[in-house]
Design a protein around this motif. Structure first.
Motif, PDB file in Angstrom:
ATOM      1  N   ILE A  69       0.837  -1.203   0.000  1.00  0.00           N
ATOM      2  CA  ILE A  69       0.000   0.000   0.000  1.00  0.00           C
ATOM      3  C   ILE A  69       0.872   1.253   0.000  1.00  0.00           C
ATOM      4  CG2 ILE A  69      -1.592   1.343   1.441  1.00  0.00           C
ATOM      5  CD1 ILE A  69      -2.893  -1.334   2.245  1.00  0.00           C
ATOM      6  N   LEU A  70       1.916   1.262   0.832  1.00  0.00           N
ATOM      7  CA  LEU A  70       2.808   2.423   0.910  1.00  0.00           C
ATOM      8  C   LEU A  70       3.641   2.571  -0.360  1.00  0.00           C
ATOM      9  CD1 LEU A  70       3.948   2.034   4.616  1.00  0.00           C
ATOM     10  CD2 LEU A  70       2.405   3.765   3.695  1.00  0.00           C
TER      11      LEU A  70
ATOM     12  N   LEU B 150      -6.481   4.187   9.291  1.00  0.00           N
ATOM     13  CA  LEU B 150      -5.299   4.742   8.638  1.00  0.00           C
ATOM     14  C   LEU B 150      -5.694   5.719   7.536  1.00  0.00           C
ATOM     15  CD1 LEU B 150      -2.171   4.634   8.385  1.00  0.00           C
ATOM     16  CD2 LEU B 150      -2.493   2.848   6.649  1.00  0.00           C
ATOM     17  N   LYS B 151      -6.675   5.341   6.737  1.00  0.00           N
ATOM     18  CA  LYS B 151      -7.156   6.219   5.663  1.00  0.00           C
ATOM     19  C   LYS B 151      -7.652   7.547   6.240  1.00  0.00           C
ATOM     20  CE  LYS B 151     -11.198   5.445   3.594  1.00  0.00           C
ATOM     21  NZ  LYS B 151     -11.968   6.729   3.522  1.00  0.00           N
TER      22      LYS B 151
ATOM     23  N   GLU C 149      -9.109   4.178  -2.836  1.00  0.00           N
ATOM     24  CA  GLU C 149      -8.227   3.429  -3.742  1.00  0.00           C
ATOM     25  C   GLU C 149      -6.828   3.256  -3.164  1.00  0.00           C
ATOM     26  OE1 GLU C 149      -6.071   4.528  -7.827  1.00  0.00           O
ATOM     27  OE2 GLU C 149      -8.239   4.265  -8.098  1.00  0.00           O
ATOM     28  N   ASP C 150      -6.403   4.209  -2.345  1.00  0.00           N
ATOM     29  CA  ASP C 150      -5.050   4.159  -1.790  1.00  0.00           C
ATOM     30  C   ASP C 150      -4.851   2.999  -0.825  1.00  0.00           C
ATOM     31  OD1 ASP C 150      -4.285   6.502  -3.162  1.00  0.00           O
ATOM     32  OD2 ASP C 150      -5.105   7.770  -1.559  1.00  0.00           O
ATOM     33  N   VAL C 151      -5.922   2.489  -0.226  1.00  0.00           N
ATOM     34  CA  VAL C 151      -5.773   1.426   0.773  1.00  0.00           C
ATOM     35  C   VAL C 151      -6.359   0.090   0.302  1.00  0.00           C
ATOM     36  CG1 VAL C 151      -5.654   3.015   2.723  1.00  0.00           C
ATOM     37  CG2 VAL C 151      -7.881   2.134   2.003  1.00  0.00           C
ATOM     38  N   LEU C 152      -6.648  -0.035  -0.982  1.00  0.00           N
ATOM     39  CA  LEU C 152      -7.059  -1.342  -1.504  1.00  0.00           C
ATOM     40  C   LEU C 152      -5.887  -2.305  -1.401  1.00  0.00           C
ATOM     41  CD1 LEU C 152      -9.040  -0.295  -4.718  1.00  0.00           C
ATOM     42  CD2 LEU C 152      -9.922  -0.726  -2.407  1.00  0.00           C
ATOM     43  N   TYR C 153      -6.176  -3.589  -1.272  1.00  0.00           N
ATOM     44  CA  TYR C 153      -5.069  -4.540  -1.098  1.00  0.00           C
ATOM     45  C   TYR C 153      -5.480  -5.953  -1.478  1.00  0.00           C
ATOM     46  CZ  TYR C 153      -7.326  -6.408   3.111  1.00  0.00           C
ATOM     47  OH  TYR C 153      -8.206  -7.013   3.983  1.00  0.00           O
ATOM     48  N   PHE C 154      -4.464  -6.751  -1.800  1.00  0.00           N
ATOM     49  CA  PHE C 154      -4.563  -8.208  -1.832  1.00  0.00           C
ATOM     50  C   PHE C 154      -3.616  -8.738  -0.766  1.00  0.00           C
ATOM     51  CE2 PHE C 154      -5.318  -7.319  -6.520  1.00  0.00           C
ATOM     52  CZ  PHE C 154      -6.699  -7.442  -6.410  1.00  0.00           C
ATOM     53  N   LYS C 155      -3.977  -9.826  -0.150  1.00  0.00           N
ATOM     54  CA  LYS C 155      -3.146 -10.394   0.917  1.00  0.00           C
ATOM     55  C   LYS C 155      -1.868 -10.954   0.322  1.00  0.00           C
ATOM     56  CE  LYS C 155      -3.521 -13.382   4.985  1.00  0.00           C
ATOM     57  NZ  LYS C 155      -4.375 -14.368   5.692  1.00  0.00           N
ATOM     58  N   LEU C 156      -0.725 -10.419   0.744  1.00  0.00           N
ATOM     59  CA  LEU C 156       0.574 -10.829   0.228  1.00  0.00           C
ATOM     60  C   LEU C 156       1.365 -11.592   1.288  1.00  0.00           C
ATOM     61  CD1 LEU C 156       1.631  -7.572  -1.674  1.00  0.00           C
ATOM     62  CD2 LEU C 156       0.466  -9.591  -2.590  1.00  0.00           C
ATOM     63  N   ASN C 157       2.249 -12.459   0.806  1.00  0.00           N
ATOM     64  CA  ASN C 157       3.164 -13.212   1.673  1.00  0.00           C
ATOM     65  C   ASN C 157       2.421 -14.135   2.640  1.00  0.00           C
ATOM     66  OD1 ASN C 157       5.963 -13.616   1.977  1.00  0.00           O
ATOM     67  ND2 ASN C 157       5.958 -12.553   3.941  1.00  0.00           N
TER      68      ASN C 157
ATOM     69  N   ALA D  79     -14.790  -2.985  -2.634  1.00  0.00           N
ATOM     70  CA  ALA D  79     -13.791  -2.519  -3.598  1.00  0.00           C
ATOM     71  C   ALA D  79     -12.689  -3.551  -3.795  1.00  0.00           C
ATOM     72  CB  ALA D  79     -13.199  -1.188  -3.128  1.00  0.00           C
ATOM     73  N   ASN D  80     -12.263  -4.200  -2.711  1.00  0.00           N
ATOM     74  CA  ASN D  80     -11.253  -5.257  -2.827  1.00  0.00           C
ATOM     75  C   ASN D  80     -11.770  -6.425  -3.661  1.00  0.00           C
ATOM     76  OD1 ASN D  80      -9.138  -4.077  -1.391  1.00  0.00           O
ATOM     77  ND2 ASN D  80      -9.840  -4.886   0.570  1.00  0.00           N
ATOM     78  N   GLU D  81     -13.027  -6.797  -3.433  1.00  0.00           N
ATOM     79  CA  GLU D  81     -13.621  -7.898  -4.187  1.00  0.00           C
ATOM     80  C   GLU D  81     -13.714  -7.552  -5.666  1.00  0.00           C
ATOM     81  OE1 GLU D  81     -15.445 -11.379  -5.408  1.00  0.00           O
ATOM     82  OE2 GLU D  81     -14.231 -10.893  -3.637  1.00  0.00           O
TER      83      GLU D  81
END
Length: 428
Positions: free
Chosen positions: A99-100, A267-268, A276-284, A342-344
């Motif tokens: 995200i960052l 955080l947002k 849109e800045d905090v959309l994500y997919f789970k990584l690692n 939004a993530n979906e």
């Protein structure tokens, strides 16, 4: 050691014969030797840092930006662009890192990168001199790679109004994850002979644990350690509470891994960012078969073994929910629902098959995640072949693993490249 050992197992897909195993063992020994020379000795006190005369960050005046009403405030607010993320281990921090990275890249911000690796000489304490291309007086917008936290050193690299954030996780669950991910590079665990090494360790941890042992910090109070404190401190010491209150003074927001979506909403709001800045997919993330769950008794034992982290977590769990109450429960529910929708939507647009897959099934090497030593348990994604121009760039950035993204952003990861060259040569 996150980098130097895991880099030797970057998702090879070719079968490995006996010769490959021998070469692999030699390669791992070489990395251990190289790491022992490359990293300063580990001390519980503060290590040597940047000389006292080094100039602190002197930010240039910034052009005022138009206010945004991203968070529904009547008068709008200014998006915050100076951020320190204290990246803790095994806490969904790689997802937050993405995200960052995306936000910084989108706005042309200046990152403070490590030099050669993907961490700031962890487990040594952070020092300004470890930053790639550091010069006294240099200022950075975002600092977000693994480090052992040293507030004064970090403070000297960012503007006075920079936002400090970090993320915590239930200590028993974190210990379980850390044990499985790092256990093979903690030599005192090699004495464990049972099939369930975690359960065997927790039956009598003092029998195996050596606080002076190589990489021992990974297996006790890892949050306390990452934040710069003595992870073997006597729980009855008044310093424990003093350290916890110091974390509260230094950090504007402490996120919780178990409530990641709620954390991102807070955080947002804090940073005045867009959805849109905090959309994500789970990584690692590990595959399900590699994620054994602690039983009730083992969970209690793991919590007791990590008692300093448990006190830290309880304190910030309570303060987290006070922030949620101040934000508004109903408002929180609405914003979490909007984030998940939004993530979906992005999942359907971006991900081939709609889900994470094993490393061997990832088709694009640029999407390959880095793996723990001796296992290929970290999942990754396949990018859809046909994505509209509007979403193509965002999809790729959301799915790019940490190491590849660092390289894309200009980090000099020479040690990574050395590992990859040797690995490719050995076909391992």
């Amino acid at each position: 050691l996150t980098l130097s050992l895991s880099c030797s197992t970057w998702s090879p897909t070719d079968p490995m014969g006996t010769g490959g195993l021998v070469l692999g063992a030699l390669f791992t020994s070489f990395l251990l030797l190289l790491y022992s020379y490359a990293v300063p000795p580990l001390y519980t006190g503060l290590a040597s840092t940047t000389p006292e005369g080094a100039a602190p960050c002197s930010p240039a005046p910034r052009e005022p930006e138009a206010p945004t009403s991203a968070n529904g405030s009547a008068g709008g607010c200014q998006p915050r662009r100076d951020i320190v993320f204290m990246k803790t281990h095994k806490t969904a921090s790689s997802t937050l890192l993405n995200i960052l990275f995306r936000f910084g890249q989108k706005h042309g911000l200046k990152f403070a990168f490590p030099n050669g690796r993907n961490d700031f000489d962890y487990p040594a304490f952070f020092a300004r001199s470890l930053v790639q291309d550091y010069r006294p007086g240099a200022c950075f917008n975002i600092i977000c790679n693994h480090m052992r936290f040293h507030y004064d050193e970090v403070r000297g690299l960012v503007a006075p109004n920079a936002t400090f954030i970090t993320v915590l996780r239930d200590p028993a669950r974190l210990f379980e994850s850390s044990f499985h991910y790092f256990g093979s590079v903690v030599p005192f665990t090699w004495k464990l002979s049972g099939r369930d090494k975690l359960a065997e360790f927790l039956q009598d941890p003092d029998r195996y644990y050596d606080p002076r042992g190589y990489n021992a910090h990974y297996l006790r109070n890892l949050l306390f350690f990452d934040l710069g404190y003595d992870s073997d401190l006597d729980p009855s010491s008044p310093q424990v509470q003093e350290h916890i209150l110091e974390v509260e003074r230094h950090f504007h927001l402490v996120l919780l891994q178990e409530y990641f979506d709620e954390s991102l909403v807070l955080l947002k709001d804090l940073l005045c960012w867009e959805l849109e800045d905090v959309l994500y997919f789970k990584l690692n993330a590990r595959r399900a078969s590699a994620v054994p769950r602690l039983s009730g008794e083992l969970y209690r034992r793991a919590t007791a073994w990590n008692v300093l982290d448990a006190r830290l977590y309880r304190h910030f769990n309570a303060s987290f929910w006070r922030k949620v109450e101040a934000f508004g429960r109903e408002r929180m529910a609405r914003e979490v629902a909007a984030l998940r929708r939004a993530n979906e939507r992005m999942r359907r647009i971006c991900i081939d098959g709609g889900r994470a897959v094993d490393a061997a099934a990832i088709q694009d090497s640029a999407m390959q995640p880095w793996q723990p030593l001796g296992a290929k348990s970290i999942l990754g994604y396949n990018l859809k072949k046909s994505i509209g121009q509007r979403h193509a760039q965002l999809c790729r950035r959301m799915l790019t693993p940490e190491i590849q993204y660092l390289m894309d952003l200009g980090a000099n990861l020479w040690f990574i490249k050395l590992c990859k060259f040797i690995r490719d040569f050995l076909r391992w």
